[in-house]
Design a protein around this motif. Structure first.
Motif, PDB file in Angstrom:
ATOM      1  N   THR A  65       0.865  -1.170   0.000  1.00 41.25           N
ATOM      2  CA  THR A  65       0.000   0.000   0.000  1.00 41.25           C
ATOM      3  C   THR A  65       0.904   1.222   0.000  1.00 41.25           C
ATOM      4  O   THR A  65       1.885   1.270   0.727  1.00 41.25           O
ATOM      5  CB  THR A  65      -0.886   0.011   1.250  1.00 41.25           C
ATOM      6  N   ILE A  66       0.565   2.199  -0.837  1.00 41.36           N
ATOM      7  CA  ILE A  66       1.390   3.398  -0.945  1.00 41.36           C
ATOM      8  C   ILE A  66       0.503   4.623  -0.765  1.00 41.36           C
ATOM      9  O   ILE A  66      -0.638   4.639  -1.249  1.00 41.36           O
ATOM     10  CB  ILE A  66       2.102   3.411  -2.322  1.00 41.36           C
ATOM     11  N   GLU A  67       1.011   5.615  -0.058  1.00 45.01           N
ATOM     12  CA  GLU A  67       0.238   6.834   0.190  1.00 45.01           C
ATOM     13  C   GLU A  67       1.079   8.055  -0.105  1.00 45.01           C
ATOM     14  O   GLU A  67       2.294   8.023   0.094  1.00 45.01           O
ATOM     15  CB  GLU A  67      -0.119   6.915   1.686  1.00 45.01           C
ATOM     16  N   ALA A  68       0.432   9.104  -0.519  1.00 45.41           N
ATOM     17  CA  ALA A  68       1.162  10.371  -0.692  1.00 45.41           C
ATOM     18  C   ALA A  68       0.179  11.541  -0.592  1.00 45.41           C
ATOM     19  O   ALA A  68      -1.001  11.397  -0.914  1.00 45.41           O
ATOM     20  CB  ALA A  68       1.855  10.398  -2.049  1.00 45.41           C
ATOM     21  N   ALA A 106      -3.031   3.916  -2.631  1.00 50.15           N
ATOM     22  CA  ALA A 106      -3.347   2.825  -3.563  1.00 50.15           C
ATOM     23  C   ALA A 106      -2.668   1.544  -3.117  1.00 50.15           C
ATOM     24  O   ALA A 106      -1.696   1.568  -2.365  1.00 50.15           O
ATOM     25  CB  ALA A 106      -2.896   3.187  -4.973  1.00 50.15           C
ATOM     26  N   ALA A 107      -3.205   0.438  -3.613  1.00 46.97           N
ATOM     27  CA  ALA A 107      -2.612  -0.865  -3.323  1.00 46.97           C
ATOM     28  C   ALA A 107      -2.168  -1.509  -4.625  1.00 46.97           C
ATOM     29  O   ALA A 107      -2.870  -1.440  -5.636  1.00 46.97           O
ATOM     30  CB  ALA A 107      -3.632  -1.745  -2.614  1.00 46.97           C
ATOM     31  N   ARG A 141       0.056  -4.476 -10.469  1.00 46.78           N
ATOM     32  CA  ARG A 141      -1.125  -3.759 -10.949  1.00 46.78           C
ATOM     33  C   ARG A 141      -1.807  -3.040  -9.794  1.00 46.78           C
ATOM     34  O   ARG A 141      -1.752  -3.479  -8.646  1.00 46.78           O
ATOM     35  CB  ARG A 141      -2.123  -4.716 -11.606  1.00 46.78           C
ATOM     36  N   ILE A 142      -2.459  -1.923 -10.128  1.00 45.42           N
ATOM     37  CA  ILE A 142      -3.186  -1.188  -9.098  1.00 45.42           C
ATOM     38  C   ILE A 142      -4.501  -1.923  -8.847  1.00 45.42           C
ATOM     39  O   ILE A 142      -5.310  -2.099  -9.773  1.00 45.42           O
ATOM     40  CB  ILE A 142      -3.451   0.259  -9.540  1.00 45.42           C
ATOM     41  N   VAL A 143      -4.718  -2.341  -7.609  1.00 44.59           N
ATOM     42  CA  VAL A 143      -5.939  -3.091  -7.300  1.00 44.59           C
ATOM     43  C   VAL A 143      -6.888  -2.289  -6.411  1.00 44.59           C
ATOM     44  O   VAL A 143      -8.034  -2.673  -6.202  1.00 44.59           O
ATOM     45  CB  VAL A 143      -5.609  -4.464  -6.664  1.00 44.59           C
ATOM     46  N   ASP A 144      -6.410  -1.173  -5.902  1.00 44.80           N
ATOM     47  CA  ASP A 144      -7.289  -0.326  -5.082  1.00 44.80           C
ATOM     48  C   ASP A 144      -6.777   1.104  -5.181  1.00 44.80           C
ATOM     49  O   ASP A 144      -5.563   1.333  -5.165  1.00 44.80           O
ATOM     50  CB  ASP A 144      -7.260  -0.806  -3.619  1.00 44.80           C
ATOM     51  N   LEU A 198       3.725   4.913  -8.128  1.00 38.74           N
ATOM     52  CA  LEU A 198       3.292   3.509  -8.121  1.00 38.74           C
ATOM     53  C   LEU A 198       4.082   2.700  -9.152  1.00 38.74           C
ATOM     54  O   LEU A 198       4.469   1.562  -8.894  1.00 38.74           O
ATOM     55  CB  LEU A 198       1.789   3.421  -8.411  1.00 38.74           C
ATOM     56  N   ALA A 199       4.332   3.313 -10.320  1.00 35.37           N
ATOM     57  CA  ALA A 199       5.104   2.621 -11.360  1.00 35.37           C
ATOM     58  C   ALA A 199       6.495   2.282 -10.834  1.00 35.37           C
ATOM     59  O   ALA A 199       7.008   1.176 -11.039  1.00 35.37           O
ATOM     60  CB  ALA A 199       5.201   3.488 -12.612  1.00 35.37           C
TER      61      ALA A 199
END
Ligand code: FES
Ligand code: FES
Lengths: 155, 744
Positions: free
Chosen positions: B326-329, B443-444, B450-453, B548-549
């Motif tokens: 999970t990544i946040e910004a 996002a997850a 792949r982005i799933v959320d 995310l990439a």
């Protein structure tokens, strides 16, 4: 009080005090639309005219300081029917969005080309560094000045 | 419009002008009458609100056309594009089509010229009205010549039979009844038959602009015209306590000092006299300060602390797949100025109880409403006429200065007109800014990258406080002795959106939730600035896509394409990658980098992908953007050169916003007051831009004036990350901020 000054080759006079900024005399008394009010602070270049061939900011130049010098405005270069090569190039390149900065750009470019008839792109950019444009027309303005320099070269 | 001013300056009366329109105009009404209970069928574009054919197009006795439009020239080239559309459908040469734009007594009410909608709404109306007028003329010709209308040919206003008999529009003008409701049934030309649309026609306004012809409201000179200036309070909400104006009234040229509550202004014979008097007036005035502004250093925390109304604008809830990461910004965008090169200006004249105002407003009809409210006049006693101003990038001071000029004109002796141009500091200090914004993304990623959320929240004020019938949105009206109240701020609904414009991703994610946190309280005055929230939302989302990439270890271009089905979206990304020679996972490093950004503006209009190169000087913190490439798809292209100009202009303006621009303020008021305290991009810093246009003749034309700003901001931020390995999440990328990011 009246002042007299030579503008675009003709002697003109205006009912203005000597300490009136040249810009208002050109616009309001002589009804020349070229030079524009942008800031009144010598920061944007919209009011640029030539005095004895040198670019000056007419918003901070007192009309009384002009004396015998010759003032040239955008109107002094050419007309829509008989444009100066710079004006021609600006039309060819469609180098205007709102166009409010363009008179100042052309006058600064005129001074630049008189000094250096064959500038490089970097020299054009530096020559116009003091003229702000908000619409993002810069690329076309640069192309127009380079085009005019080529046209002048051919004359 | 230019023609309109020259007419004025030549003192040709309106009667002469109307007479020139020929015999067709019987009575000019904008709305047809319907029997009670009868519902009018919806018509396309702006026709719906302006249903009479002759409200749009009239044919003069000489066979030329007068075309009326509510959409006005803002430097975007719309006057030329609309003329092209009308001339095309009417089969007239461009020089025989005369445009009248934005006049509350002459043209249709098309609301505001904004949101890149002029081609979509105003253009559609003219296309259909033009086709209908041509069909009516063809029918008349067929009757007169005794042939079938379908057998006739038309060129340049001359209708001919196959055996060479001819009848001209001029011959038919008298008998053509255009005072009827538009049916919108006449079929416009197919794109393959276009001769004028699709061509790079030279803009009609440029010759005057490069030779010093009359081009702007600033250039209007009416007989007996006086000059006005206003004295604004030191900050928002301050009250004028006392003013001793005796000395000012005695200054040379001063005609009147005008005070109404805390509204203060001066009229003089000459412009420099008005300026001098206004400076003296400012010194003589004492003010009671209004409420303090928040601390700029804690602006974003302050915004988040204000009450907000959350609107969930997109939600796809599937079972949350197993994710690996999970990544946040969080991203920030400051208040931004419109900052036109020429300050706002208006000319007003009050004669026989009627106020006439020449204005560069984006909406003469809504402005008329608020002017009438402030002046306590019935709307029909207020006449607003559009004349071009300096560049317009949204709701600037144009409407406010119109009321300022009207208040001074009301006090001018003998009905003399008053011209009022704001000073540079008035414009910076009092224009409504583009609102500050906070964007949080989370996002997850799945194991296969792949982005799933996807979760995205944006906090901001309203992005439009334009003139409004629900209150008075003109600045001076709040400072009158009987102050008027602004309209309550409103949410601009999706899909176009306001602060949440472009906040819903165009990418195909299995699960997503997007929330617009609408903040009612406005610490600084705000309104529409080109793109509304789209600039910052695209900056944040497209920055986040790169983050995310990177986390997924996938090239940014490939990563986007992997999440994107829309073929037109894919096409612009692929086209710009080709054009720029994008190499997958290229990391030039060493302070140089390349980045991409993409959006379909408003999720409804032009598709744009941009690639930018940046160079970062770590020591000074300076960021340079030497080059940029763009690919754009606007459907059917009306004027390719005009479109390229808009895309390029947007890229350059966005470079300026992204690198430099931020309104500075202190508790006492706005500190950005000139070009030193609000620097913008200069000529040596401007990127070289190359634009590739994808023409789709079978698709609807899409607005493009605001399409490239968001993608460019993201491309710069992503290129910065590629160059330095560091991420900037707060705009703009000033040297101080860059140095802080590089240290951190
Ligand atoms: S108006 Fe003179 S420099 Fe700006
Ligand atoms: S063209 Fe608008 S400011 Fe330069």
């Amino acid at each position: 009080m009246a002042v007299s000054l030579k503008v675009n080759g003709a002697m003109r006079s205006a009912p203005a005090e000597a300490d009136t900024p040249l810009l208002y005399v050109l616009r309001n008394d002589l009804e020349l639309n070229g030079a524009k009010f942008g800031c009144g602070l010598a920061q944007c270049g919209a009011c640029t005219v030539l005095v004895d061939g040198k670019p000056v900011r007419s918003c901070v130049t007192e009309v009384g300081s002009i004396g015998q010098s010759e003032v040239t405005t955008l109107e002094g270069l050419g007309t829509a029917a008989k444009p100066h090569p710079l004006q021609h190039a600006f039309m060819d390149e469609q180098a205007a969005q709102c166009g409010y900065c363009i008179s100042g750009m052309i006058m600064s470019a005129k001074a630049l080309l008189d000094q250096n008839p064959h500038p490089t792109e970097a020299q054009v950019r530096d020559g116009l560094a003091g003229n702000l444009c908000r619409c993002g027309t810069h690329g076309r303005i640069i192309r127009a000045v380079l085009k005019a320099s080529n046209a002048i070269r051919r004359i | 419009m230019n023609a309109h001013i020259s007419r004025l300056n030549a003192h040709i009366s309106r009667r002469d002008f109307a007479a020139g329109l020929g015999g067709i105009v019987v009575a000019f009404t904008l709305a047809p009458k319907f029997a009670a209970g009868q519902q009018a069928a919806a018509l396309p574009g702006s026709l719906n609100g302006n249903r009479m054919l002759d409200a749009w197009i009239r044919i003069a006795a000489d066979g030329s056309a007068t075309v009326c439009t509510g959409k006005v020239e803002l430097g975007q080239g719309i006057a030329t594009a609309l003329k092209q559309i009308a001339a095309e459908e009417l089969d007239l040469p461009l020089e025989r089509v005369h445009m009248i734009a934005g006049d509350t007594e002459k043209t249709p009410n098309e609301g505001f010229t904004s949101g890149s909608q002029s081609i979509e709404n105003g253009g559609v109306a003219l296309r259909l009205a033009g086709a209908e007028v041509r069909a009516i003329l063809l029918d008349l010709a067929a009757k007169r010549l005794g042939v079938d209308a379908a057998s006739l040919a038309v060129a340049d206003g001359v209708i001919s039979t196959y055996d060479g008999r001819k009848v001209t529009y001029a011959d038919l003008a008298e008998g053509a009844n255009l005072h009827r409701e538009v049916s919108a049934k006449a079929k416009p030309k197919s794109p393959s038959a276009h001769r004028i649309v699709g061509k790079s026609i030279a803009r009609v306004d440029i010759p005057a602009k490069v030779t010093g012809g009359v081009a702007y409201v600033q250039d209007l000179r009416l007989p007996g015209m006086l000059h006005g200036r206003v004295v604004r309070p030191p900050g928002y909400g301050a009250k004028l306590e006392a003013i001793d104006d005796a000395k000012i009234k005695a200054m040379p040229g001063v005609v009147a000092v005008v005070r109404d509550g805390s509204f203060l202004g001066v009229i003089a014979e000459r412009e420099e006299q008005a300026i001098r008097a206004s400076v003296a007036l400012g010194k003589a005035a004492s003010w009671i300060a209004g409420p303090p502004l928040p601390d700029q250093a804690a602006l974003y925390d302050h915004l988040l602390s204000l009450p907000d109304e959350p609107h969930v604008i997109s939600e796809k809830q599937t079972a949350l797949p197993e994710s690996v990461r999970t990544i946040e910004a969080t991203y920030h965008r400051p208040y931004t100025c419109h900052a036109a090169i020429g300050p706002s200006c208006a000319v007003a004249q009050f004669t026989d109880g009627k106020m006439t105002v020449w204005t560069h407003s984006q909406g003469v009809f809504p402005l008329r409403g608020n002017l009438a409210m402030a002046l306590k006049l019935p709307p029909e006693r207020v006449h607003c006429i559009h004349a071009e101003g300096s560049g317009c990038y949204g709701h600037n001071g144009a409407d406010d200065v119109a009321l300022d000029a009207a208040l001074l004109a009301r006090a001018a002796p003998g009905g003399r007109p008053v011209r009022l141009q704001w000073m540079r500091g008035d414009e910076f200090g009092w224009e409504p800014f583009g609102p500050a914004m906070v964007m949080k993304a989370k996002a997850a990623l799945s194991a296969d990258g792949r982005i799933v959320d996807w979760n995205y929240d944006v906090w901001t004020n309203t992005h439009s406080t334009r003139p409004d019938p629900r209150g008075n949105n003109l600045l001076a009206s709040w400072y009158l002795a009987e102050p008027q109240k602004p309209a309550p701020p409103a949410v601009i609904p999706q899909p176009a959106g306001g602060g949440d414009r472009n906040a819903v991703p165009l990418y195909d994610f299995p699960r997503q939730r997007v929330v617009h946190h609408f903040i009612r309280e406005m610490p600084l005055r705000v309104s529409a600035l080109r793109t509304l929230g789209a600039y910052a939302n695209v900056f944040a989302m497209e920055s986040f896509m790169d983050e995310l990439a990177l986390a997924a270890g996938v090239d940014p271009v490939a990563f986007r394409l992997a999440h994107l089905k829309d073929p037109r979206a894919r096409a612009v990304i692929e086209a710009v990658a080709r054009k720029a020679g994008w190499k997958a996972r290229e990391r030039s490093g060493g302070g140089k980098g390349r980045g991409i950004g993409f959006a379909k503006y408003k999720n409804l209009a032009t598709y744009v992908a941009v690639i930018a190169d940046v160079e970062v000087d770590a020591a000074s913190g300076k960021v340079a953007v030497p080059r940029a490439w763009a690919a754009a798809d606007s459907g059917l292209i009306i004027n390719p050169d005009g479109l390229a100009n808009q895309i390029e202009g947007g890229i350059i303006q966005s470079t300026s916003w992204t690198l430099h621009e931020e309104v500075k303020f202190a508790s006492t008021g706005i500190k950005s007051r000139d070009w030193l305290s609000y620097p913008i991009l200069t000529m040596p810093e401007v990127p070289k831009v190359e634009v590739e246009l994808i023409n789709r003749p079978e698709e609807r034309s899409l607005g493009a004036g605001e399409a490239s700003q968001g993608p460019m901001a993201a491309a710069i931020a992503n290129a910065f990350a590629a160059a330095t390995g560091k991420r900037v999440r707060e705009l703009p990328l000033t040297p101080e901020r860059v140095k802080a990011v590089m240290r951190g």
